[in-house]
Design a protein around this motif. Sequence first.
Motif, PDB file in Angstrom:
ATOM      1  N   ASN A 140       7.476  -3.648   7.941  1.00  0.00           N
ATOM      2  CA  ASN A 140       8.420  -2.528   8.014  1.00  0.00           C
ATOM      3  C   ASN A 140       8.080  -1.564   9.160  1.00  0.00           C
ATOM      4  OD1 ASN A 140      10.600  -0.949   7.091  1.00  0.00           O
ATOM      5  ND2 ASN A 140       9.232   0.335   5.859  1.00  0.00           N
ATOM      6  N   ILE A 177       4.288  11.887   2.073  1.00  0.00           N
ATOM      7  CA  ILE A 177       3.032  12.086   1.342  1.00  0.00           C
ATOM      8  C   ILE A 177       2.771  10.828   0.502  1.00  0.00           C
ATOM      9  CG2 ILE A 177       1.763  13.578  -0.253  1.00  0.00           C
ATOM     10  CD1 ILE A 177       3.840  15.761   0.360  1.00  0.00           C
ATOM     11  N   PRO A 178       1.565  10.248   0.627  1.00  0.00           N
ATOM     12  CA  PRO A 178       1.278   9.029  -0.136  1.00  0.00           C
ATOM     13  C   PRO A 178       1.389   9.275  -1.640  1.00  0.00           C
ATOM     14  CG  PRO A 178      -0.438   9.430   1.517  1.00  0.00           C
ATOM     15  CD  PRO A 178       0.438  10.638   1.495  1.00  0.00           C
ATOM     16  N   HIS A 179       1.631   8.214  -2.353  1.00  0.00           N
ATOM     17  CA  HIS A 179       1.766   8.244  -3.821  1.00  0.00           C
ATOM     18  C   HIS A 179       2.951   9.079  -4.269  1.00  0.00           C
ATOM     19  CE1 HIS A 179      -1.913   6.038  -4.304  1.00  0.00           C
ATOM     20  NE2 HIS A 179      -2.567   6.907  -3.566  1.00  0.00           N
ATOM     21  N   GLU A 180       4.054   8.977  -3.503  1.00  0.00           N
ATOM     22  CA  GLU A 180       5.276   9.640  -3.933  1.00  0.00           C
ATOM     23  C   GLU A 180       5.794   8.969  -5.198  1.00  0.00           C
ATOM     24  OE1 GLU A 180       6.603  12.345  -2.958  1.00  0.00           O
ATOM     25  OE2 GLU A 180       8.355  12.221  -4.284  1.00  0.00           O
ATOM     26  N   SER A 206      13.366  -2.481   9.755  1.00  0.00           N
ATOM     27  CA  SER A 206      13.185  -1.051   9.612  1.00  0.00           C
ATOM     28  C   SER A 206      14.047  -0.625   8.428  1.00  0.00           C
ATOM     29  CB  SER A 206      13.618  -0.298  10.875  1.00  0.00           C
ATOM     30  OG  SER A 206      13.744   1.075  10.560  1.00  0.00           O
ATOM     31  N   ALA A 207      13.384  -0.311   7.326  1.00  0.00           N
ATOM     32  CA  ALA A 207      14.125   0.089   6.119  1.00  0.00           C
ATOM     33  C   ALA A 207      14.814   1.419   6.361  1.00  0.00           C
ATOM     34  CB  ALA A 207      13.181   0.179   4.922  1.00  0.00           C
ATOM     35  N   LEU A 208      14.190   2.265   7.188  1.00  0.00           N
ATOM     36  CA  LEU A 208      14.746   3.587   7.459  1.00  0.00           C
ATOM     37  C   LEU A 208      16.003   3.495   8.318  1.00  0.00           C
ATOM     38  CD1 LEU A 208      14.117   6.630   6.980  1.00  0.00           C
ATOM     39  CD2 LEU A 208      13.013   6.631   9.226  1.00  0.00           C
ATOM     40  N   LEU A 258       9.317   1.868  15.127  1.00  0.00           N
ATOM     41  CA  LEU A 258       8.241   2.627  15.766  1.00  0.00           C
ATOM     42  C   LEU A 258       7.585   1.799  16.872  1.00  0.00           C
ATOM     43  CD1 LEU A 258       6.575   4.233  12.606  1.00  0.00           C
ATOM     44  CD2 LEU A 258       8.244   5.255  14.171  1.00  0.00           C
ATOM     45  N   PRO A 293       0.822  -1.207   0.000  1.00  0.00           N
ATOM     46  CA  PRO A 293       0.000   0.000   0.000  1.00  0.00           C
ATOM     47  C   PRO A 293       0.861   1.263   0.000  1.00  0.00           C
ATOM     48  CG  PRO A 293      -0.067  -1.078   2.143  1.00  0.00           C
ATOM     49  CD  PRO A 293       0.703  -1.979   1.249  1.00  0.00           C
ATOM     50  N   SER A 316       8.924   9.854   0.544  1.00  0.00           N
ATOM     51  CA  SER A 316       8.171  10.966   1.105  1.00  0.00           C
ATOM     52  C   SER A 316       7.071  10.483   2.023  1.00  0.00           C
ATOM     53  CB  SER A 316       7.552  11.789  -0.030  1.00  0.00           C
ATOM     54  OG  SER A 316       6.494  12.572   0.454  1.00  0.00           O
TER      55      SER A 316
HETATM   56  N1  LIG Z   1       9.904   5.136  11.163  1.00  0.00           N
HETATM   57  C1  LIG Z   1      10.081   4.627   9.959  1.00  0.00           C
HETATM   58  N2  LIG Z   1       9.668   5.307   8.867  1.00  0.00           N
HETATM   59  C2  LIG Z   1       9.858   4.757   7.649  1.00  0.00           C
HETATM   60  C3  LIG Z   1      10.454   3.483   7.480  1.00  0.00           C
HETATM   61  N3  LIG Z   1      10.484   3.204   6.152  1.00  0.00           N
HETATM   62  C4  LIG Z   1       9.938   4.271   5.519  1.00  0.00           C
HETATM   63  N4  LIG Z   1       9.564   5.212   6.427  1.00  0.00           N
HETATM   64  C5  LIG Z   1       8.949   6.524   6.151  1.00  0.00           C
HETATM   65  O1  LIG Z   1       7.657   6.308   5.601  1.00  0.00           O
HETATM   66  C6  LIG Z   1       7.374   7.312   4.615  1.00  0.00           C
HETATM   67  C7  LIG Z   1       7.039   6.642   3.302  1.00  0.00           C
HETATM   68  O2  LIG Z   1       8.193   6.015   2.790  1.00  0.00           O
HETATM   69  P1  LIG Z   1       8.354   5.677   1.245  1.00  0.00           P
HETATM   70  O3  LIG Z   1       9.546   4.794   1.105  1.00  0.00           O
HETATM   71  O4  LIG Z   1       8.274   6.891   0.414  1.00  0.00           O
HETATM   72  O5  LIG Z   1       7.019   4.800   1.047  1.00  0.00           O
HETATM   73  P2  LIG Z   1       6.452   4.128  -0.282  1.00  0.00           P
HETATM   74  O6  LIG Z   1       5.881   2.794   0.136  1.00  0.00           O
HETATM   75  O7  LIG Z   1       7.480   4.095  -1.348  1.00  0.00           O
HETATM   76  O8  LIG Z   1       5.255   5.121  -0.648  1.00  0.00           O
HETATM   77  P3  LIG Z   1       4.556   5.404  -2.097  1.00  0.00           P
HETATM   78  O9  LIG Z   1       5.632   5.501  -3.110  1.00  0.00           O
HETATM   79  O10 LIG Z   1       3.832   6.672  -1.864  1.00  0.00           O
HETATM   80  O11 LIG Z   1       3.631   4.252  -2.328  1.00  0.00           O
HETATM   81  C8  LIG Z   1       8.602   8.203   4.547  1.00  0.00           C
HETATM   82  O12 LIG Z   1       8.369   9.331   5.366  1.00  0.00           O
HETATM   83  C9  LIG Z   1       9.704   7.306   5.097  1.00  0.00           C
HETATM   84  O13 LIG Z   1      10.756   8.036   5.691  1.00  0.00           O
HETATM   85  C10 LIG Z   1      10.893   2.762   8.658  1.00  0.00           C
HETATM   86  O14 LIG Z   1      11.422   1.658   8.624  1.00  0.00           O
HETATM   87  N5  LIG Z   1      10.667   3.387   9.881  1.00  0.00           N
END
Ligand SMILES: Nc1nc2c(ncn2[C@@H]2O[C@H](COP(=O)(O)OP(=O)(O)OP(=O)(O)O)[C@@H](O)[C@H]2O)c(=O)[nH]1
Lengths: 134, 213
Positions: B169, B59-62, B194-196, B173, B32, B57
């Motif tokens: 993921n 913001i969704p749908h980056e 945690s990917a971050l 948190l 999602p 980002s």
């Molecule tokens: N705390 C935390 N935040 C995360 C983690 N992984 C991603 N985020 C945050 O979640 C938000 C969305 O991350 P994205 O990687 O852009 O998510 P995405 O699934 O690619 O989103 P779309 O491209 O919009 O579908 C960002 O603000 C990230 O920094 C994680 O492991 N821990």
Amino acid sequence: MPEAKPTNNDGAPGDEGVQIDLISGARMDGLASMEKIRLILDSVRDGKIVILEDGLSPEEESRLIEVTMSEINPDGFTGLEIETYPSTKPATTSLLDRIMGRESTKKLTVIGPANQIETLHKDETLISALVSRK
Amino acid sequence: MGLLTNLKDSISKVTDRLFADSEPKRIGIYGPPNAGKTTLANRIAIDWAGDTVGPESHIPHETRRARRKENVTIERNSQTVTIDVVDTPGVTTKVDYKEFLDHDMDKEDAVRRSREATEGVAEAMHWLREDVDGVIYVLDATQDPFTQVNTMLIGIIESRDLPVLIFANKTDLEDANIQQVANAFPQHETVPLSALEGNNMDEVYDKIAEYFG
Ligand SMILES: Nc1nc2c(ncn2[C@@H]2O[C@H](COP(=O)(O)OP(=O)(O)OP(=O)(O)O)[C@@H](O)[C@H]2O)c(=O)[nH]1
Ligand SMILES: [Mg+2]
């Protein structure tokens, strides 16, 4: 003297309510995948709630998402809300069964316009939704 | 006849090998919006290819176009796997541009973003039916995994017999609930990370090598 209620003869839902179509498995069986998707999207874009007795195959669900996306437009159609019960026995059909179209996809499915239907609660046995007028 | 069959056999063996070497498996990162798919794709690309895939980002749908990082070679103790990582737009059944207005966007930008998002989701569905050999399904472990989009997508992936790993993921948190994710899809393996923060990436790469090697 009570005033006569305005009637709506074109089949579209009037101001007074929301139309719900319950579509039998037998009726869907006779349609090709794209015809099913067209039927669902035309109804939902008309503001109707569609309930499918037997649901769609994964392939059809995937195409439904794709076609829905291509029809979303600002200030008009914002997409759909769809709910089914989670399948209780996933991945039990064999590949052969799937190729032969014997996959069991029987699952009650509720589909409506995203801006008019809101899922309140969902679990394995109950889907509770709030439907509003436009 | 026999000679011809033998020849055919050896040709197909050679082409098999060529094919295996020149065509790394395409692994689609699905899930999602906002689950952290791009954050994960970037981490994999930085760790193994010294490069990123695309912007992340809140913001969704980056991500609104599927983006591919080719020939990412992951080395684990016993094996080496080369994959193409495909970061896809978050899948949904609805997009309302008005929701982007809350993110400091004017109407024109919001409408454009929503149009690109719908095109991106359609494209992601298309990739799933035609162009991926395996799936990493990323979920935000602080969110309810029990949604219709998740159920439908996992069903579509299963119907195509694609190998799939579920990634729970955002375990950094406090609200993360790994068990809830695992319970939602008991038929598949769930890997917490945690990917971050880069937590548990060793297991992530072990599993990628095991499932997609
Ligand atoms: N705390 C935390 N935040 C995360 C983690 N992984 C991603 N985020 C945050 O979640 C938000 C969305 O991350 P994205 O990687 O852009 O998510 P995405 O699934 O690619 O989103 P779309 O491209 O919009 O579908 C960002 O603000 C990230 O920094 C994680 O492991 N821990
Ligand atoms: Mg992204």
